[in-house]
Design an enzyme around this catalytic site. Sequence first.
Site, PDB file in Angstrom:
ATOM      1  CB  SER A 145       0.138  33.398  25.071  1.00 12.16           C
ATOM      2  OG  SER A 145      -1.054  33.550  25.107  1.00 12.16           O
ATOM      3  CD  GLU A 169      -5.704  31.907  25.823  1.00  5.88           C
ATOM      4  OE1 GLU A 169      -6.300  30.887  26.003  1.00  5.88           O
ATOM      5  OE2 GLU A 169      -6.522  32.836  26.132  1.00  5.88           O
ATOM      6  CE1 TYR A 185      -1.668  31.954  19.977  1.00  2.00           C
ATOM      7  CE2 TYR A 185      -2.742  32.209  22.318  1.00  2.00           C
ATOM      8  CZ  TYR A 185      -1.808  32.772  21.039  1.00  2.00           C
ATOM      9  OH  TYR A 185      -0.914  33.803  21.333  1.00  2.00           O
TER      10      TYR A 185
END
Length: 321
Positions: free
Chosen positions: A123, A125, A147
């Site tokens: 991701s 992220e 996360y």
Amino acid sequence: MKKALITGLTGQDGSYLAELLLEQGYQVFGLVRRSSSGNADRISHLSGTVEILSGDLLDQCSLMDAVSYAQPDEIYNLASQSYVPLSWTQPALTAEYTALGVSRLLESIRRCKSDARFYQASSSEVFGQPDESPQTERTAFRPRNPYGVAKAYAHWMTINYRQQYGLYSCCGVTYTHESPRRGTEFVFRKITRGAALIKMGLAKELKLGNLDAKRDWCYAKDAVRAMWMMLQQEQPDDYIIASGETHSVRELVQTAFDCVGLNWEEYVSVDPNFYRPDEAVQLVGSIDKIRRQLNWEPQYPFKQLVELMVDHDLKELSEAQ
Ligand code: GDP
């Protein structure tokens, strides 16, 4: 007939990927948690075409059983605890699913089907507060929430298993990707749905947060096509999967209201409740590598994606009337 196993089948990407693989003639298996059996809205139309296996990323035996039983040529790990705010309230559980779950899956592949090709859903992220923009496959990871940290671990484990054991394992670093299967709490769908509701006289206004926030929005169907293409190459490698462009929420709202022939400024108001506390970072992915090496290109750039979503929402609302 090729066989594929998908974790996270009930999610947006899992359901689109299953459709793509079925179209390509694959036999498709989906790993589904027992507790998510009530959450099958996105896959009810696939019933009878995908074989559902019960399993959980927290449970090593269930993963080994699933891989041994399906003997898949390709495995796509699209399951995770992916809700960022929850990763702060349940950081350990997030790590169990999103980080250690991938270790368990990699071990299951190594032990039970070591020639299977593996796609790990990484991701954007992982970049958190990146040093450069756009981000490339070489940009350093600076995750800023549990996360993102868990996804960074999973990313490096996937690469380590490739280097150490020679597994065909790759990471696709996806940015935000949208579709009519996205929830209306996300701003893209909230806006296309909102414009459709107002057009049909079913709502009078749309309240939004920060109109200057920017995102790299891609179509989920384009993203899953990239995932599949990654596993068809001679050599495993990691790629950024993004649109390569950023657009603001203001541009999004304007484009969506243009699609229904309305002036957005007459209907949209700003509500501070929808503002995010910390929003300094604008992530945007460089798609040079995937374009060059896989010849992948988003088929639905921003404007076409907005049109597709607004058309879908208008149709869905008129059918419900
Ligand atoms: P995510 O933050 O990438 O998971 O996706 P969202 O769709 O929830 O948010 C995208 C951006 O839109 C964020 O920068 C929000 O600050 C901004 N935004 C502006 N208004 C809204 C709104 O009403 N709802 C949501 N969810 N986001 C909004």
